[in-house]
Design an enzyme around this catalytic site. Structure first.
Site, PDB file in Angstrom:
ATOM      1  CB  ALA A  61      -0.879  -0.015   1.238  1.00 15.60           C
ATOM      2  N   GLY A 100       0.782  -5.065   1.052  1.00 19.31           N
ATOM      3  CA  GLY A 100      -0.341  -5.153   0.125  1.00 19.31           C
ATOM      4  C   GLY A 100       0.052  -5.777  -1.206  1.00 19.31           C
ATOM      5  CD  GLU A 103      -2.306  -7.625   2.806  1.00 22.86           C
ATOM      6  OE1 GLU A 103      -2.014  -6.441   2.539  1.00 22.86           O
ATOM      7  OE2 GLU A 103      -3.030  -7.946   3.754  1.00 22.86           O
ATOM      8  CD  GLU A 123       1.406  -5.627   5.614  1.00 24.13           C
ATOM      9  OE1 GLU A 123       2.248  -6.496   5.961  1.00 24.13           O
ATOM     10  OE2 GLU A 123       0.761  -5.715   4.559  1.00 24.13           O
TER      11      GLU A 123
HETATM   12  C1  LIG Z   1      -5.273  -1.776   3.550  1.00 20.36           C
HETATM   13  C2  LIG Z   1      -3.764  -1.827   3.409  1.00 20.36           C
HETATM   14  C3  LIG Z   1      -3.185  -3.055   3.969  1.00 20.36           C
HETATM   15  C4  LIG Z   1      -1.756  -3.328   3.691  1.00 20.36           C
HETATM   16  O1  LIG Z   1      -1.483  -4.559   4.324  1.00 20.36           O
HETATM   17  C5  LIG Z   1      -0.855  -2.226   4.216  1.00 20.36           C
HETATM   18  C6  LIG Z   1       0.481  -2.161   3.520  1.00 20.36           C
HETATM   19  O2  LIG Z   1       0.720  -2.697   2.483  1.00 20.36           O
HETATM   20  S1  LIG Z   1       1.609  -1.190   4.294  1.00 20.36           S
HETATM   21  C7  LIG Z   1       3.012  -1.217   3.227  1.00 20.36           C
HETATM   22  C8  LIG Z   1       3.780  -2.467   3.363  1.00 20.36           C
HETATM   23  N1  LIG Z   1       4.991  -2.386   2.612  1.00 20.36           N
HETATM   24  C9  LIG Z   1       6.171  -2.076   3.194  1.00 20.36           C
HETATM   25  O3  LIG Z   1       6.263  -1.912   4.385  1.00 20.36           O
HETATM   26  C10 LIG Z   1       7.357  -1.964   2.288  1.00 20.36           C
HETATM   27  C11 LIG Z   1       8.058  -0.666   2.535  1.00 20.36           C
HETATM   28  N2  LIG Z   1       9.164  -0.455   1.625  1.00 20.36           N
HETATM   29  C12 LIG Z   1      10.358  -1.067   1.779  1.00 20.36           C
HETATM   30  O4  LIG Z   1      10.579  -1.898   2.641  1.00 20.36           O
HETATM   31  C13 LIG Z   1      11.459  -0.647   0.843  1.00 20.36           C
HETATM   32  O5  LIG Z   1      11.155   0.628   0.369  1.00 20.36           O
HETATM   33  C14 LIG Z   1      11.663  -1.589  -0.376  1.00 20.36           C
HETATM   34  C15 LIG Z   1      12.217  -2.925   0.129  1.00 20.36           C
HETATM   35  C16 LIG Z   1      10.369  -1.807  -1.115  1.00 20.36           C
HETATM   36  C17 LIG Z   1      12.675  -0.945  -1.348  1.00 20.36           C
HETATM   37  O6  LIG Z   1      13.847  -0.625  -0.674  1.00 20.36           O
HETATM   38  P1  LIG Z   1      14.966   0.274  -1.368  1.00 20.36           P
HETATM   39  O7  LIG Z   1      15.212  -0.200  -2.725  1.00 20.36           O
HETATM   40  O8  LIG Z   1      16.074   0.328  -0.397  1.00 20.36           O
HETATM   41  O9  LIG Z   1      14.318   1.708  -1.530  1.00 20.36           O
HETATM   42  P2  LIG Z   1      13.813   2.732  -0.395  1.00 20.36           P
HETATM   43  O10 LIG Z   1      13.394   2.037   0.837  1.00 20.36           O
HETATM   44  O11 LIG Z   1      14.786   3.824  -0.275  1.00 20.36           O
HETATM   45  O12 LIG Z   1      12.477   3.268  -1.077  1.00 20.36           O
HETATM   46  C18 LIG Z   1      12.516   4.038  -2.269  1.00 20.36           C
HETATM   47  C19 LIG Z   1      11.436   5.090  -2.193  1.00 20.36           C
HETATM   48  O13 LIG Z   1      10.156   4.447  -2.222  1.00 20.36           O
HETATM   49  C20 LIG Z   1       9.390   4.873  -1.124  1.00 20.36           C
HETATM   50  N3  LIG Z   1       8.545   3.753  -0.701  1.00 20.36           N
HETATM   51  C21 LIG Z   1       8.923   2.488  -0.513  1.00 20.36           C
HETATM   52  N4  LIG Z   1       7.855   1.732  -0.177  1.00 20.36           N
HETATM   53  C22 LIG Z   1       6.794   2.566  -0.182  1.00 20.36           C
HETATM   54  C23 LIG Z   1       5.422   2.374   0.070  1.00 20.36           C
HETATM   55  N5  LIG Z   1       4.907   1.178   0.377  1.00 20.36           N
HETATM   56  N6  LIG Z   1       4.622   3.434  -0.010  1.00 20.36           N
HETATM   57  C24 LIG Z   1       5.099   4.640  -0.323  1.00 20.36           C
HETATM   58  N7  LIG Z   1       6.399   4.874  -0.586  1.00 20.36           N
HETATM   59  C25 LIG Z   1       7.220   3.836  -0.500  1.00 20.36           C
HETATM   60  C26 LIG Z   1      10.393   5.263  -0.066  1.00 20.36           C
HETATM   61  O14 LIG Z   1       9.836   6.143   0.859  1.00 20.36           O
HETATM   62  C27 LIG Z   1      11.469   5.906  -0.912  1.00 20.36           C
HETATM   63  O15 LIG Z   1      11.044   7.198  -1.222  1.00 20.36           O
HETATM   64  P3  LIG Z   1      12.083   8.423  -1.243  1.00 20.36           P
HETATM   65  O16 LIG Z   1      11.216   9.597  -1.502  1.00 20.36           O
HETATM   66  O17 LIG Z   1      13.031   8.094  -2.343  1.00 20.36           O
HETATM   67  O18 LIG Z   1      12.735   8.439   0.109  1.00 20.36           O
END
Ligand SMILES: CCC[C@H](O)CC(=O)SCCNC(=O)CCNC(=O)[C@H](O)C(C)(C)COP(=O)([O-])OP(=O)([O-])OC[C@H]1O[C@@H](n2cnc3c(N)ncnc32)[C@H](O)[C@@H]1OP(=O)([O-])[O-]
Length: 717
Positions: A61, A100, A103, A123
């Site tokens: 998400a 998500g 999911e 999450e």
């Molecule tokens: C109803 C809903 C239910 C659901 O279960 C809830 C969810 O899914 S909760 C979500 C569950 N998911 C998670 O918890 C995953 C969270 N994300 C991560 O763990 C890492 O970002 C990922 C492994 C994906 C990439 O790592 P990497 O390659 O080292 O890269 P990076 O980390 O430096 O990120 C690059 C840029 O992308 C941005 N951004 C990233 N994700 C999101 C996002 N979801 N959203 C928005 N932005 C996001 C991040 O801020 C950054 O922006 P900026 O402006 O350049 O600073």
């Protein structure tokens, strides 16, 4: 948004498009609904593949949307729509399928993943649970124990592990989308009825009660006071014991509670703060995006105690060739053995061969002539370090960066011993250095932007979150720790016990209270520093409780004089069954010692309650944080908060000390500090700092606006 095309004649290909991680924003969700509709209504299309643009399936998400009201199609019915599609839908998982994103894949009828893709439901780290059916579908697919592990830890698994768990149907090392399209062609004629995970019964387990009790105990132990891990266990229990529809209802209720909790806000703040600190700047105006780091292929680590060993391992694991140096031959041999086994253990965990050939050992400094960067990790002794920097400066090739793993000494003094002070920076690691995620990169007044960029980049390569901070005693982390420790000592003098102080701090969420932590790290460490600072000498005619004009607690020094150095000697603030023992037990000797101390100094013990312990310890620490911001040592509150959560076990669900100050209310923090300072005018760290007052006068703005009230860094370029 999402793109749609028809490939191989009969496969509808939906590509999620929202760089950099294809998060499920309102536009992407709308895109999926529209393109799925197209694919399902196109008679030529027999099966569907969902993939992500640019080799990343989906990062979940869109977290940025959590702070505003929901727009666009909600995720739960969207995934339900995918699952109930009459045509087979295949997820092509490249890069990441997280939250998500996973999911969504669980709603698909088949999952094909690249072997190196990372899958997970993280999450819990955002103060949430997998609230789009993940908590209900995952246990049905891979069983309750595995689902409990993945969801409560939030850990990522590779495609290869996902296959073993039964989370994906096939793993490939080739082009995942091509493989998924081939797969979709092969199942085009098979109705997907039996592939809908929500209709699967949850695999039976012989003793569900014991399983969930154990899980609950573990999560409570791991993250004291955090709501999300507990809710995750409750949601999975619903999956294991209720029909799917009722389980989804339970998931919705739990998610609603978490979503509106301060904890979720705090953890999401921490997520973005960790990324914000990478966009560093220096008072000179130099910045992360205008400074190119130097190349580091080969590094030298000097001093192979606990820190030097950990740093060497972290460097090797990051692919850097290392020369590890120690003058004492016996210690060198011991270090070699310890480093090799650390590398072997780490490689085994990651399923790779240990890179033992990347490190060589030396008992002299000569190899320094041929490295790109040196990290000095010798004792915290300024004279020793200065001598070393002089020698290095004469020995190293031009352009070699010289870094010190000091935890608080003056980086400028070290730099002034060298011919090129611009190449000198602090790299303050945290023990164990190959495990802890934090690195404080300390720039002195003459450090070049390139030296800072190089250390920041190297930290990132080692898998750390690097935070650039200015040079002052203790930098950010240890400078703030000082008033926190001081308050704890003063509270003992005034009438409480180490057990009570620790209990309060542990209930707040710290993994360990201040006294248990001191016993673990060794009381003699601080004692040596205080000795070097001349704090152990009581001036004639002065109280032992006053040093350098301020209130001082000699309690720690008195324990050290008795040889009570903490766990390693079996006695400290607590007693242990033997030297090196780990179980802290209250020590009647210590209680008697405190009583005697109070009598000697004419102190009358009074009742100290939970609130006073918490406020005096934490507000003094936060007050120092405001001073650090005021002094420009940290660029913003996020830097401080990241340092505290990643380096000092501040509970992530409380965001960090500066975020927490905002949660409590700046006005309240100010009032309580004023109150305590009035009661203890001889404790300067309780005097509210000007920045705190300024923020309160300006209506206590939210933490992301504080930078507007800080002095602008002046450009000297
Ligand atoms: C109803 C809903 C239910 C659901 O279960 C809830 C969810 O899914 S909760 C979500 C569950 N998911 C998670 O918890 C995953 C969270 N994300 C991560 O763990 C890492 O970002 C990922 C492994 C994906 C990439 O790592 P990497 O390659 O080292 O890269 P990076 O980390 O430096 O990120 C690059 C840029 O992308 C941005 N951004 C990233 N994700 C999101 C996002 N979801 N959203 C928005 N932005 C996001 C991040 O801020 C950054 O922006 P900026 O402006 O350049 O600073």
């Amino acid at each position: 948004m999402a793109q749609y095309s028809r490939v191989s004649g009969t496969v509808g290909l939906i590509t999620l498009l929202n760089p950099p991680v294809n998060a499920l924003s309102a536009a992407v969700r709308q895109g999926i609904v529209d393109t799925l509709d197209k694919a399902l209504s196109d008679r030529k299309v027999k099966s569907v593949v969902i993939c992500g643009h640019n080799g990343k399936f989906c990062g979940g998400a869109d977290i940025r949307e959590f702070s505003s009201p929901l727009t666009g199609p909600p995720l739960i019915p969207l995934i339900q729509g995918v699952e109930s599609a009459a045509k087979p839908v295949v997820a092509a998982i490249d890069g990441v399928a997280l939250g998500g994103g996973l999911e969504l894949a669980l709603g698909c009828h088949y999952r094909i993943a690249h072997s190196k893709a990372r899958l997970g439901l993280p999450e819990v780290h955002l103060g949430l649970l997998p609230g789009a059916g993940g908590s209900q579908r995952l246990p049905r697919l891979i069983g309750v124990p595995a689902a409990l592990d993945l969801i409560t830890t939030g850990r990522h698994v590779t495609g290869a592990e996902a296959l073993q768990l039964g989370l994906v149907d096939k793993v490939t090392d080739r082009n995942t989308v091509d493989e998924a399209v081939k797969f979709a062609l092969s199942v085009a004629d098979q109705p997907p009825n039996s592939r809908r995970v929500s209709t699967f019964p949850c695999p039976r387990h012989p003793d569900l009660d014991a399983l969930f009790e154990g899980a609950m105990q573990r999560v409570r132990q791991r993250a004291r006071g955090a709501l999300a891990p507990v809710a995750c266990v409750q949601a999975i229990r619903a999956a294991a014991t209720l029909p799917y529809a009722q389980g989804m209802e339970r998931e919705r209720e739990l998610m609603a509670t978490l979503f509106t909790s301060g904890q979720a806000r705090a953890q999401q703040y921490h997520f973005f703060a960790q990324r914000a600190v990478g966009r560093w700047s220096m008072p000179s105006g130099a910045r992360w995006d205008t400074t190119k780091p130097g190349a580091v292929h080969k590094a030298m680590v000097i001093g192979l105690g606990t820190m030097g060993r950990g740093i060497s391992v972290a460097l090797v694991q990051a692919g850097v060739s290392v020369v590890a140096m120690e003058t004492n031959e016996k210690q060198l041999m011991e270090a070699k053995q310890a480093i090799s086994s650390m590398l072997e253990r780490g490689a085994k965990r990651r399923g790779v061969a240990p890179a033992l050939d990347k490190i060589r050992y030396s008992w002299n400094m000569e190899p320094a002539a041929d490295v790109d960067l040196v990290i000095e990790a010798v004792f915290e002794d300024m004279a020793l370090k200065k001598k070393l920097f002089q020698q290095l400066s004469a020995l190293c090739k031009p352009g070699t960066f010289l870094c010190s793993n000091t935890s608080g000494l003056d980086v400028d003094q070290l730099a002034s011993e060298t011919r090129h002070p611009e190449l000198v920076v602090g790299m303050h690691f945290f023990a164990p250095a190959h495990v802890m995620k934090l690195l404080e990169v300390v720039y002195g007044s003459r450090s070049s932007p390139q030296a800072v960029a190089t250390a920041m980049e190297l930290g990132k390569r080692m898998g750390k979150v690097s935070v650039a901070v200015g040079n002052c005693r203790g930098f950010v982390g240890n400078r703030m720790l000082k008033p926190y420790l001081e308050q704890a000592f003063f509270l003992l003098e005034e009438g409480t016990t180490p057990e009570f102080v620790d209990q309060v701090l542990e209930e707040f969420g710290f993994a360990m209270g201040v006294f248990r932590m001191s016993d673990l790290s060794g009381l003699d460490v601080g004692w040596r520093v205080r000795k070097a600072d001349g704090l152990l000498n009581v001036s004639e005619g002065h109280s032992a409780r006053i040093r350098q004009g301020c209130r001082y607690s000699p309690l720690g020094d008195l324990l050290c004089e008795q040889g009570r150095f903490g766990q390693k000697t079996g006695r400290g603030w607590y007693q242990y069954d033997k030297p090196g023992g780990r179980v802290a037990k209250p020590d009647p000797w210590l209680h008697g010692f405190l009583e005697k101390f109070r009598t000697q100094h004419g102190l009358v013990a009074h009742r100290i309650d939970h609130q006073e312990v918490l406020e005096r310890c934490l507000y003094a620490l936060m007050n120092e944080g405001f001073r650090i911001l005021e002094d420009g040592i940290a660029a913003g509150p996020e830097d401080i908060d990241v340092i505290y959560v990643l380096g000092y076990s501040w509970p992530p669900h409380r965001g960090g000390p500066m975020f927490y100050a905002g949660m409590v209310g700046l006005q309240k923090v100010l009032e309580r500090l004023e109150h305590y300072h009035q009661e203890h005018p001889d404790i300067p760290s309780l005097k509210p700092c000007n920045l705190l007052r300024k923020l309160v006068v300006n209506g206590s703005p939210p933490v992301h606006k504080w930078r507007e009230f800080l002095k602008k860094p002046q450009s000297q370029l």
